[in-house]
Motif scaffolding. Structure first.
Motif, PDB file in Angstrom:
ATOM      1  N   SER A 293       0.816  -1.209   0.000  1.00  0.00           N
ATOM      2  CA  SER A 293       0.000   0.000   0.000  1.00  0.00           C
ATOM      3  C   SER A 293       0.851   1.261   0.000  1.00  0.00           C
ATOM      4  O   SER A 293       1.960   1.307   0.544  1.00  0.00           O
ATOM      5  CB  SER A 293      -0.908   0.009   1.236  1.00  0.00           C
ATOM      6  OG  SER A 293      -1.595   1.226   1.350  1.00  0.00           O
ATOM      7  N   ALA A 294       0.321   2.316  -0.618  1.00  0.00           N
ATOM      8  CA  ALA A 294       0.975   3.623  -0.608  1.00  0.00           C
ATOM      9  C   ALA A 294       0.694   4.392   0.671  1.00  0.00           C
ATOM     10  O   ALA A 294       1.267   5.455   0.883  1.00  0.00           O
ATOM     11  CB  ALA A 294       0.496   4.443  -1.819  1.00  0.00           C
ATOM     12  N   CYS A 295      -0.172   3.871   1.516  1.00  0.00           N
ATOM     13  CA  CYS A 295      -0.491   4.543   2.775  1.00  0.00           C
ATOM     14  C   CYS A 295       0.666   4.412   3.757  1.00  0.00           C
ATOM     15  O   CYS A 295       1.577   3.610   3.577  1.00  0.00           O
ATOM     16  CB  CYS A 295      -1.760   3.953   3.377  1.00  0.00           C
ATOM     17  SG  CYS A 295      -3.231   4.170   2.354  1.00  0.00           S
ATOM     18  N   SER A 296       0.613   5.194   4.804  1.00  0.00           N
ATOM     19  CA  SER A 296       1.683   5.168   5.797  1.00  0.00           C
ATOM     20  C   SER A 296       1.700   3.846   6.540  1.00  0.00           C
ATOM     21  O   SER A 296       0.692   3.150   6.645  1.00  0.00           O
ATOM     22  CB  SER A 296       1.506   6.321   6.786  1.00  0.00           C
ATOM     23  OG  SER A 296       0.351   6.105   7.577  1.00  0.00           O
ATOM     24  N   THR A 297       2.861   3.513   7.084  1.00  0.00           N
ATOM     25  CA  THR A 297       3.004   2.268   7.837  1.00  0.00           C
ATOM     26  C   THR A 297       2.078   2.212   9.044  1.00  0.00           C
ATOM     27  O   THR A 297       1.483   1.158   9.317  1.00  0.00           O
ATOM     28  CB  THR A 297       4.472   2.084   8.254  1.00  0.00           C
ATOM     29  OG1 THR A 297       5.270   1.914   7.079  1.00  0.00           O
ATOM     30  CG2 THR A 297       4.639   0.862   9.151  1.00  0.00           C
ATOM     31  N   PRO A 298       1.901   3.286   9.841  1.00  0.00           N
ATOM     32  CA  PRO A 298       0.942   3.209  10.948  1.00  0.00           C
ATOM     33  C   PRO A 298      -0.475   2.862  10.506  1.00  0.00           C
ATOM     34  O   PRO A 298      -1.156   2.071  11.158  1.00  0.00           O
ATOM     35  CB  PRO A 298       1.012   4.614  11.570  1.00  0.00           C
ATOM     36  CG  PRO A 298       2.381   5.093  11.244  1.00  0.00           C
ATOM     37  CD  PRO A 298       2.671   4.549   9.879  1.00  0.00           C
ATOM     38  N   VAL A 299      -0.912   3.452   9.402  1.00  0.00           N
ATOM     39  CA  VAL A 299      -2.255   3.157   8.904  1.00  0.00           C
ATOM     40  C   VAL A 299      -2.340   1.707   8.449  1.00  0.00           C
ATOM     41  O   VAL A 299      -3.298   0.984   8.751  1.00  0.00           O
ATOM     42  CB  VAL A 299      -2.623   4.109   7.749  1.00  0.00           C
ATOM     43  CG1 VAL A 299      -3.913   3.664   7.071  1.00  0.00           C
ATOM     44  CG2 VAL A 299      -2.775   5.528   8.258  1.00  0.00           C
ATOM     45  N   VAL A 300      -1.324   1.250   7.727  1.00  0.00           N
ATOM     46  CA  VAL A 300      -1.315  -0.115   7.210  1.00  0.00           C
ATOM     47  C   VAL A 300      -1.324  -1.137   8.343  1.00  0.00           C
ATOM     48  O   VAL A 300      -2.110  -2.092   8.341  1.00  0.00           O
ATOM     49  CB  VAL A 300      -0.076  -0.316   6.313  1.00  0.00           C
ATOM     50  CG1 VAL A 300       0.183  -1.797   6.061  1.00  0.00           C
ATOM     51  CG2 VAL A 300      -0.264   0.409   4.980  1.00  0.00           C
ATOM     52  N   LEU A 301      -0.468  -0.929   9.340  1.00  0.00           N
ATOM     53  CA  LEU A 301      -0.388  -1.895  10.433  1.00  0.00           C
ATOM     54  C   LEU A 301      -1.630  -1.857  11.318  1.00  0.00           C
ATOM     55  O   LEU A 301      -2.050  -2.887  11.858  1.00  0.00           O
ATOM     56  CB  LEU A 301       0.862  -1.625  11.273  1.00  0.00           C
ATOM     57  CG  LEU A 301       2.196  -1.918  10.574  1.00  0.00           C
ATOM     58  CD1 LEU A 301       3.361  -1.639  11.498  1.00  0.00           C
ATOM     59  CD2 LEU A 301       2.242  -3.359  10.081  1.00  0.00           C
ATOM     60  N   THR A 302      -2.233  -0.684  11.474  1.00  0.00           N
ATOM     61  CA  THR A 302      -3.473  -0.610  12.246  1.00  0.00           C
ATOM     62  C   THR A 302      -4.594  -1.362  11.545  1.00  0.00           C
ATOM     63  O   THR A 302      -5.347  -2.111  12.181  1.00  0.00           O
ATOM     64  CB  THR A 302      -3.873   0.857  12.461  1.00  0.00           C
ATOM     65  OG1 THR A 302      -2.841   1.534  13.187  1.00  0.00           O
ATOM     66  CG2 THR A 302      -5.174   0.953  13.235  1.00  0.00           C
ATOM     67  N   ALA A 303      -4.694  -1.172  10.227  1.00  0.00           N
ATOM     68  CA  ALA A 303      -5.698  -1.927   9.469  1.00  0.00           C
ATOM     69  C   ALA A 303      -5.408  -3.420   9.541  1.00  0.00           C
ATOM     70  O   ALA A 303      -6.321  -4.242   9.686  1.00  0.00           O
ATOM     71  CB  ALA A 303      -5.718  -1.460   8.019  1.00  0.00           C
ATOM     72  N   GLY A 304      -4.124  -3.796   9.462  1.00  0.00           N
ATOM     73  CA  GLY A 304      -3.765  -5.200   9.580  1.00  0.00           C
ATOM     74  C   GLY A 304      -4.114  -5.776  10.937  1.00  0.00           C
ATOM     75  O   GLY A 304      -4.575  -6.922  11.045  1.00  0.00           O
TER      76      GLY A 304
END
Length: 361
Positions: A293-304
């Protein structure tokens, strides 16, 4: 006087093959639909529920990708409020009453899953928003969601939501998303493996008795029936939506909803090994999309973390039998993998879901 140099633009972490997750998703979801039809044709099963779930995930994911490219924070916030409202409506008896008493069997899984999705969307929006006041309001909403789980009497929902809340600050400090997503995948595998071990009575006697006390004997009996059906029909399975017809525990129960209350065991019993592998492939595709994803790592890991908590709830409950849950999971994944419109917003920064335009001098 020379104009100040423009701040450096962070490049997207997504390389040129940005469409790979979408192509893989189309193949995996298509495979789920086709295999459900094949399994149903060979066993007189009823594939409508599986096809509806596949359609819900695809529609939610597409909606998330579209809305996430235009207004990601607003969409995530609306999703959080809508999921919380749906959980309240599903509880039927309102605040202060245990869901396990106020709803038919199976609805508790839906309530827990909706609360997890609400918390995940809220935390993603909080990690993406730039204004501190909005971030504080979103975090208060996340705490409210956890409190609602307690008021509903949903212990599983509270534990899952609390897990998402605890993962959010850790995600903000993590730089390598791949390692974080791999850890989440491992957690999911352990939960699924533990549920299967309970069904096979492969755990030590003391631990097995403790887990059975938490899960109830009725649910363990359902899992054991599902494991037996998976052994009897390893390839095609017993047929989609046929567990309730073949399970001795279901036939002896007056209030059963006809499912084993475990997504993995239900998939293995009704669609065989191939169906179980396809279910795992769907989760793997979602994590792969987050990794790219092009989103930030905090956003990606929170969604994960939210999707992992949802997978854990689905491993010990009936969450994926409800269309709002499967659609919400797809929507959250789509939001966390959306790419802002390059024509409107220019290059995509890694530091947030949206980037503010540079001030003119």
């Amino acid at each position: 006087m020379a104009a100040p140099a423009e701040p450096p633009v962070e490049r997207s972490v997504v390389p040129e093959r940005a469409g790979a997750p979408d192509a893989i998703g189309a193949v995996v979801l298509g495979g789920c639909a086709v295999w459900a039809l094949i399994s149903a044709a060979g066993t007189d099963g009823r594939p409508e529920g599986v096809l509806l779930a596949v359609l819900a995930v695809a529609a939610g994911y597409a909606s998330g990708r579209i809305s996430g490219s235009l207004a990601p924070v607003a969409t995530a916030s609306v999703m959080a409020v809508a999921a919380l409202a749906a959980a309240i409506a599903s509880s039927q008896e309102g605040f202060g009453t245990a869901v396990t008493v106020g709803t038919p069997p199976g609805d508790t899984g839906a309530v827990a899953a909706l609360l997890v999705l609400a918390a995940g969307a809220t935390c993603c929006a909080a990690n993406a928003v730039g204004r501190s006041s909005v971030r504080i309001a979103l975090r208060l909403l996340a705490v409210t969601i956890a409190g609602a789980a307690l008021l509903f009497g949903s212990v599983a929902g509270f534990v899952a939501v609390l897990g998402v809340l605890l993962c959010t600050p850790a995600a903000a400090r993590t730089r390598h998303r791949t390692a974080g997503l791999a850890g989440l995948a491992l957690v999911t595998a352990l939960v699924v493996g533990a549920s299967w071990a309970v069904a096979e009575q492969a755990l030590p006697e003391g631990l097995s008795a403790s887990l059975e006390g938490q899960l109830t004997q009725h649910r363990v009996a359902l899992w054991q029936d599902a494991a037996e059906l998976a052994k009897e029909h390893p390839l095609l399975g017993s047929g989609p939506d046929r567990f309730g017809d073949l399970s001795p525990t279901v036939t002896r129960s007056l209030d059963s909803d006809g499912t084993p209350h475990s997504a993995a065991l239900q998939q293995a019993s009704e669609q065989g090994v191939v169906g179980l592998l396809l279910l795992g492939a769907v989760f793997g595709w979602l994590l792969y999309g987050l990794a790219r994803s092009a989103c930030s790592t905090p956003v990606v890991l929170t969604a994960g973390a939210a999707l992992t908590a949802l997978a854990a709830v689905a491993s010990v409950g009936n969450a994926l039998s409800f269309t709002p849950v499967t659609a919400g999971a797809g929507l959250l994944a789509g939001l966390a993998t959306a790419r802002p419109d390059a024509g409107r917003m220019g290059p995509v920064p890694v530091s947030s879901l949206t980037s503010a335009p540079a001030e003119e001098t």
